[in-house]
Scaffold this motif. Structure first.
Motif, short mmCIF file in Angstrom:
data_model
loop_
_atom_site.label_atom_id
_atom_site.label_comp_id
_atom_site.label_asym_id
_atom_site.label_seq_id
_atom_site.Cartn_x
_atom_site.Cartn_y
_atom_site.Cartn_z
N PRO A 95 0.97 -1.14 -0.15
CA PRO A 95 -0.08 -0.15 -0.14
C PRO A 95 0.66 1.31 0.00
CG PRO A 95 -0.91 -1.50 1.53
CD PRO A 95 0.50 -2.37 1.09
N PHE A 96 1.90 1.37 0.71
CA PHE A 96 2.69 2.56 0.75
C PHE A 96 3.20 2.92 -0.75
CE2 PHE A 96 7.12 3.99 0.69
CZ PHE A 96 7.09 5.12 1.51
N TRP A 97 3.75 2.04 -1.51
CA TRP A 97 4.26 2.39 -2.87
C TRP A 97 2.95 3.06 -3.71
CZ3 TRP A 97 8.70 3.79 -3.04
CH2 TRP A 97 9.80 3.21 -2.27
N GLU A 98 1.57 2.73 -3.30
CA GLU A 98 0.59 3.23 -4.05
C GLU A 98 -0.14 4.37 -3.35
OE1 GLU A 98 -2.06 0.23 -5.60
OE2 GLU A 98 -0.33 -1.14 -5.89
N GLY A 99 0.70 4.86 -2.62
CA GLY A 99 0.39 6.32 -1.86
C GLY A 99 -0.74 6.38 -0.78
N TYR A 100 -0.91 4.95 -0.28
CA TYR A 100 -2.18 4.90 0.76
C TYR A 100 -1.49 5.25 2.33
CZ TYR A 100 -5.74 3.60 -2.24
OH TYR A 100 -6.42 3.77 -3.28
N PRO A 101 -1.95 6.13 3.00
CA PRO A 101 -1.45 6.48 4.40
C PRO A 101 -1.61 5.16 5.34
CG PRO A 101 -3.63 7.44 3.93
CD PRO A 101 -3.26 6.86 2.57
N VAL A 102 -0.98 5.16 6.23
CA VAL A 102 -0.51 4.00 7.07
C VAL A 102 -1.92 3.72 7.83
CG1 VAL A 102 0.02 5.01 9.27
CG2 VAL A 102 0.86 2.85 8.68
N GLU A 103 -2.73 4.72 8.00
CA GLU A 103 -4.19 4.32 8.75
C GLU A 103 -5.18 3.69 7.59
OE1 GLU A 103 -3.62 8.63 7.53
OE2 GLU A 103 -2.39 7.45 8.96
N HIS A 104 -4.67 3.75 6.59
CA HIS A 104 -5.74 3.17 5.50
C HIS A 104 -4.94 1.90 4.96
CE1 HIS A 104 -8.61 6.19 5.94
NE2 HIS A 104 -7.69 7.22 5.71
N ALA A 105 -3.95 1.62 5.30
CA ALA A 105 -2.99 0.35 4.74
C ALA A 105 -3.62 -0.88 4.76
CB ALA A 105 -1.55 0.27 5.29
N LEU A 106 -4.26 -0.99 6.00
CA LEU A 106 -4.84 -2.67 5.98
C LEU A 106 -6.21 -2.88 5.28
CD1 LEU A 106 -4.82 -5.50 7.55
CD2 LEU A 106 -6.26 -4.31 9.35
N ALA A 107 -7.07 -1.85 5.12
CA ALA A 107 -8.23 -1.91 4.36
C ALA A 107 -7.49 -1.99 2.74
CB ALA A 107 -8.77 -0.47 4.44
N TYR A 108 -6.56 -1.09 2.46
CA TYR A 108 -6.24 -1.17 1.06
C TYR A 108 -5.54 -2.58 0.82
CZ TYR A 108 -4.65 -0.04 -3.54
OH TYR A 108 -4.64 0.21 -4.83
N LYS A 163 -6.27 -5.43 2.10
CA LYS A 163 -7.56 -6.55 1.83
C LYS A 163 -7.84 -6.26 0.40
CE LYS A 163 -8.79 -6.58 6.69
NZ LYS A 163 -9.97 -6.28 7.84
N ASN A 164 -8.27 -4.87 0.07
CA ASN A 164 -8.50 -4.79 -1.44
C ASN A 164 -7.49 -5.52 -2.52
OD1 ASN A 164 -8.16 -2.86 -3.85
ND2 ASN A 164 -10.39 -3.22 -3.38
N MET A 165 -6.08 -5.25 -2.03
CA MET A 165 -5.31 -5.88 -3.07
C MET A 165 -5.21 -7.45 -3.12
SD MET A 165 -2.09 -3.87 -1.74
CE MET A 165 -1.43 -2.53 -2.62
N TYR A 166 -5.59 -7.86 -1.89
CA TYR A 166 -5.65 -9.56 -1.76
C TYR A 166 -6.80 -10.01 -2.42
CZ TYR A 166 -6.01 -14.20 0.12
OH TYR A 166 -6.19 -15.57 0.42
N THR A 167 -8.03 -8.96 -2.23
CA THR A 167 -9.24 -9.58 -2.75
C THR A 167 -9.07 -9.46 -4.45
OG1 THR A 167 -10.39 -8.88 -1.17
CG2 THR A 167 -11.68 -9.18 -3.01
N ARG A 168 -8.56 -8.70 -4.88
CA ARG A 168 -8.43 -8.52 -6.28
C ARG A 168 -7.55 -9.81 -6.83
NH1 ARG A 168 -6.60 -2.25 -7.36
NH2 ARG A 168 -6.37 -3.12 -9.62
N THR A 212 5.12 -7.78 1.38
CA THR A 212 4.32 -6.55 1.81
C THR A 212 5.52 -6.11 2.85
OG1 THR A 212 2.40 -5.87 2.53
CG2 THR A 212 3.14 -7.71 3.99
N GLY A 213 4.85 -4.87 3.28
CA GLY A 213 5.65 -4.15 4.64
C GLY A 213 5.36 -2.54 4.29
N TRP A 214 6.05 -1.96 5.30
CA TRP A 214 5.91 -0.43 5.39
C TRP A 214 7.30 0.06 5.88
CZ3 TRP A 214 1.36 1.81 3.71
CH2 TRP A 214 1.27 3.16 3.82
N PRO A 215 7.98 0.95 5.36
CA PRO A 215 8.93 1.34 5.56
C PRO A 215 9.07 2.52 6.95
CG PRO A 215 8.42 2.71 3.93
CD PRO A 215 7.39 1.75 4.04
#
Length: 146
Positions: free
Chosen positions: A102-115, A117-122, A137-140
C-alpha cells in the motif's frame, strides 16, 4: 520450501546473459522439486513489473516448470495488479504469489490494512479459486513513496 527463478534485479551484464541464467535456474529449481525438496515453485519475481520478460515468455517458463515438476504447485511472484493485467499468467499458475505494498501506491498507514485487503481480494478474484499467497509486503519506517 519455495524456490525462485530469476528472483533478483539484474545488472546490465547479467541481463545480457539472462536467458542462459534463467535456463540454469529453471533446471536447478526443477531438480530440487523432483528431489522432493519443494512443495511450491515460484518462477520469476517481478519480471513483468520490470518488463524483463514478455507474458508469453513467462507463461512458457511456468509451463516448463509444471511439466518438469509434476505434483509441485508452480506460480509466479509479482504485484497483485499485474495478474489482472496479464490473465494468461494467472491462468498458467497453480498458485498466485502477490506482492502487496500500500505504501508504494500512496495510501497512508491508517488506511493500509483496508487497502491491503483490497489488493488481496483483487488477486483472489483473478486466481479463480487457486491459492493466493501474499509473498511480499511491508511498510518503511521512514521516507515517502515519491
Amino acid at each position: 520450501m519455495v524456490n525462485y527463478l530469476s528472483k533478483k534485479r539484474r545488472s546490465d551484464d547479467e541481463k545480457n546473459n539472462s536467458f542462459e541464467n534463467n535456463e540454469k535456474e529453471l533446471q536447478n529449481a526443477i531438480d530440487i522439486a523432483q528431489a522432493g525438496h519443494a512443495a511450491m515453485l515460484a518462477v520469476g519475481n517481478e519480471v513483468m513489473l520490470r518488463k524483463e520478460m514478455t507474458e508469453q515468455q513467462l507463461v512458457a517458463y511456468i509451463n516448463r516448470a509444471k511439466q518438469g515438476a509434476p505434483g509441485v504447485s508452480v506460480g509466479y511472484v509479482d504485484a497483485y495488479f499485474l495478474f489482472e493485467n496479464h490473465p494468461s499468467v494467472a491462468d498458467a499458475c497453480d498458485v498466485i504469489f502477490a506482492n502487496c505494498y500500500p505504501f508504494w501506491e500512496g495510501y497512508p498507514v491508517e488506511h493500509a490494512l483496508a487497502y491491503m485487503k483490497n489488493m488481496y481480494t483483487r488477486a483472489v478474484k483473478v486466481a479463480k479459486g487457486k491459492p493466493v499467497i501474499v509473498s511480499e509486503t511491508g511498510w518503511p519506517d521512514q521516507g515517502s513513496p515519491d
